[in-house]
Design an enzyme around this catalytic site. Structure first.
Site, PDB file in Angstrom:
ATOM      1  N   HIS A  65       2.801  -6.396  -0.245  1.00  0.00           N
ATOM      2  CA  HIS A  65       2.265  -5.075  -0.617  1.00  0.00           C
ATOM      3  C   HIS A  65       2.845  -4.492  -1.895  1.00  0.00           C
ATOM      4  CE1 HIS A  65       6.010  -3.792   1.200  1.00  0.00           C
ATOM      5  NE2 HIS A  65       5.863  -2.673   0.531  1.00  0.00           N
TER       6      HIS A  65
HETATM    7  C1  UD1 Z   1       4.989   2.794   0.037  1.00  0.00           C
HETATM    8  C2  UD1 Z   1       6.379   2.798  -0.604  1.00  0.00           C
HETATM    9  C3  UD1 Z   1       6.983   1.395  -0.552  1.00  0.00           C
HETATM   10  C4  UD1 Z   1       6.962   0.871   0.869  1.00  0.00           C
HETATM   11  C5  UD1 Z   1       5.536   0.907   1.383  1.00  0.00           C
HETATM   12  C6  UD1 Z   1       5.401   0.367   2.793  1.00  0.00           C
HETATM   13  C7  UD1 Z   1       6.650   4.414  -2.453  1.00  0.00           C
HETATM   14  C8  UD1 Z   1       6.803   4.552  -3.914  1.00  0.00           C
HETATM   15  N1  UD1 Z   1       6.309   3.193  -2.005  1.00  0.00           N
HETATM   16  O1  UD1 Z   1       4.152   1.992  -0.768  1.00  0.00           O
HETATM   17  O2  UD1 Z   1       8.313   1.453  -1.009  1.00  0.00           O
HETATM   18  O3  UD1 Z   1       7.477  -0.438   0.886  1.00  0.00           O
HETATM   19  O4  UD1 Z   1       5.096   2.276   1.347  1.00  0.00           O
HETATM   20  O5  UD1 Z   1       4.083   0.381   3.191  1.00  0.00           O
HETATM   21  O6  UD1 Z   1       6.835   5.369  -1.726  1.00  0.00           O
HETATM   22  N2  UD1 Z   1      -3.005   3.823   2.164  1.00  0.00           N
HETATM   23  C9  UD1 Z   1      -3.863   3.865   3.202  1.00  0.00           C
HETATM   24  N3  UD1 Z   1      -3.400   4.373   4.383  1.00  0.00           N
HETATM   25  C10 UD1 Z   1      -2.131   4.840   4.542  1.00  0.00           C
HETATM   26  C11 UD1 Z   1      -1.265   4.810   3.441  1.00  0.00           C
HETATM   27  C12 UD1 Z   1      -1.705   4.294   2.265  1.00  0.00           C
HETATM   28  O7  UD1 Z   1      -5.008   3.445   3.116  1.00  0.00           O
HETATM   29  O8  UD1 Z   1      -1.795   5.289   5.655  1.00  0.00           O
HETATM   30  C13 UD1 Z   1      -3.454   3.238   0.886  1.00  0.00           C
HETATM   31  C14 UD1 Z   1      -3.944   4.289  -0.066  1.00  0.00           C
HETATM   32  O9  UD1 Z   1      -5.060   3.811  -0.712  1.00  0.00           O
HETATM   33  C15 UD1 Z   1      -2.794   4.415  -1.043  1.00  0.00           C
HETATM   34  C16 UD1 Z   1      -2.183   3.019  -1.031  1.00  0.00           C
HETATM   35  O10 UD1 Z   1      -2.389   2.542   0.285  1.00  0.00           O
HETATM   36  O11 UD1 Z   1      -3.213   4.823  -2.292  1.00  0.00           O
HETATM   37  C17 UD1 Z   1      -0.727   3.014  -1.368  1.00  0.00           C
HETATM   38  O12 UD1 Z   1      -0.008   3.943  -0.543  1.00  0.00           O
HETATM   39  P1  UD1 Z   1       1.327   4.654  -1.101  1.00  0.00           P
HETATM   40  O13 UD1 Z   1       1.914   5.553  -0.073  1.00  0.00           O
HETATM   41  O14 UD1 Z   1       1.052   5.251  -2.443  1.00  0.00           O
HETATM   42  O15 UD1 Z   1       2.315   3.479  -1.390  1.00  0.00           O
HETATM   43  P2  UD1 Z   1       2.559   2.080  -0.642  1.00  0.00           P
HETATM   44  O16 UD1 Z   1       2.000   1.009  -1.497  1.00  0.00           O
HETATM   45  O17 UD1 Z   1       2.158   2.119   0.787  1.00  0.00           O
END
Ligand code: UD1
Length: 365
Positions: free
Chosen positions: A208
């Site tokens: 991820h």
């Molecule tokens: C975040 C953390 C990362 C951690 C990871 C575990 C930061 C900078 N990064 O990254 O360190 O290892 O979580 O998962 O905080 N999304 C969904 N559903 C959700 C959450 C996210 O669909 O419940 C999608 C959204 O499109 C979002 C993307 O995933 O834009 C990324 O989510 P985000 O919270 O920005 O960062 P992660 O890549 O999950």
């Protein structure tokens, strides 16, 4: 006697198991009122609620409902909403864990309201400032009053950055507290059966990191290697929403490469314990596999958790696919290292040590 109010922050998937280690022992500390603050950084059922259920966490005292967005949006929005909470219901201490945007956002909001800040998993450094997590780690440590560390390298890093050794506490690893507590339940789950897999006859894959999954061409290159693995050993791949967006149709529907929705804590731990190997870019899995003595191939250039390389089962692949294939073959032939039997203080008691330090600091202040 008034209780010491402690806000414990979680927002993203890797936070929940760390926070659970504190809630699991809170009854031992009747003078503390722990308040679970959920920022809502992760909000899908299988990125958040399933963890609260699996880990028997209490309902959040408040859910800030922030959701996704750019880094600046997410961080700023969490700060705004958490500050409103602090102003209404001020805590004495704010505990943040790990390195996600919720960590730095709540840390900053708390500190500027003169709330004492404790960082669990302080001092870890990848020395790679292209990683958003590295920025979050460095900044959070800079403003923290209590730096709770998981491994000796963290102390070296913090001292080099000028931190006072009196603020650094080597307490062990809260994520491992939770792993040890939940392992018997995960063992009984035998999750491999659900996916038609056999014990020690599959690879468990997670991916991820933005650096691996945001560029579809690089993701294709990685997935081509995973197809190679799947021709030797079935691969099970719970796919993070960020990764799913860029995954090409070509890798879907292959019989030996099962792509499934993100899994809950217990399901994921069950699959990890019984795997022949784990292939990952996660931070937490590098440590979990070290404790479980399962081989781990990490698809990154660096790690902020060097003890997993020196004493554990972790190898950094750094886009070297020759090394990757050699490691896979070595693991399949049974010749890969097992790692140390145990890591100092990764013994299930980190949460207790942390609360005890916070309680004493309060009593003596
Ligand atoms: C975040 C953390 C990362 C951690 C990871 C575990 C930061 C900078 N990064 O990254 O360190 O290892 O979580 O998962 O905080 N999304 C969904 N559903 C959700 C959450 C996210 O669909 O419940 C999608 C959204 O499109 C979002 C993307 O995933 O834009 C990324 O989510 P985000 O919270 O920005 O960062 P992660 O890549 O999950």
């Amino acid at each position: 006697m008034p209780k010491l109010t402690i806000d414990v922050i979680a927002g993203a998937r890797p936070n929940f198991m760390k926070l659970a280690a504190l809630f699991a022992v809170r009854d031992l500390f009747p003078s503390l009122d722990l308040r679970f603050i959920h920022t809502g950084q992760h909000y899908d059922f299988n990125m958040s609620d399933v963890f609260l259920r699996d880990l028997s966490l209490p309902d959040p005292r408040i859910h800030l409902g922030v959701g996704s967005g750019t880094h600046a949006y997410q961080t700023a929005e969490i700060m705004k909403r958490y500050e409103e909470w602090i102003l209404q219901f001020p805590p004495e201490i704010c505990v943040v864990v790990g390195d996600v945007n919720s960590t730095i956002a709540c840390g900053l909001a708390a500190k500027k309201c003169n709330v004492r800040l404790a960082h669990v998993e302080a001092g870890l450094r990848s020395f790679d400032r292209r990683m958003p997590e590295e920025i979050n780690r460095v900044l959070t440590d800079t403003i923290s009053d209590f730096l709770f560390i998981t491994e000796p390298s963290a102390e070296v890093n913090l001292k080099k950055e000028g931190h006072d050794s009196r603020s650094i506490f080597y307490v062990g690893n809260t994520m491992i507290d939770t792993l040890l507590r939940m392992k018997p339940r995960a063992e009984r789950l035998s999750q491999h059966q659900k996916f038609g897999l056999e014990v020690r006859r599959y690879a468990f894959l997670t991916l991820h990191r933005p650096s691996n999954v945001d560029d579809p061409r690089l993701l294709d290159e990685i997935m081509a290697q995973m197809v190679w693995v799947s021709q030797r050993l079935p691969v099970i791949f719970p796919c993070h929403p960020r990764t799913a967006k860029n995954l090409s149709a070509a890798v879907r529907g292959r019989p030996n490469l099962q792509i499934v929705e993100p899994l809950g804590y217990l399901e994921s731990l069950s699959l990890t314990l019984d795997a022949k190997m784990v292939i990952t870019d996660s931070g937490g899995l590098q440590e979990e596999t070290t404790v479980l003595r399962v081989p781990c191939l990490t698809l990154r250039e660096n790690t902020e958790r060097p003890i997993t390389l020196s004493q554990g089962t972790n190898t950094l692949i750094n886009n070297d696919w020759t090394l990757f294939r050699r490691c896979v073959e070595q693991i399949m032939a049974g010749g890969y290292r097992q790692g140390a039997e145990s890591i100092p203080l990764w013994d299930g008691s980190a949460g207790r040590r942390i609360l005890s330090i916070l309680e004493k600091a309060f009593v003596s202040s």
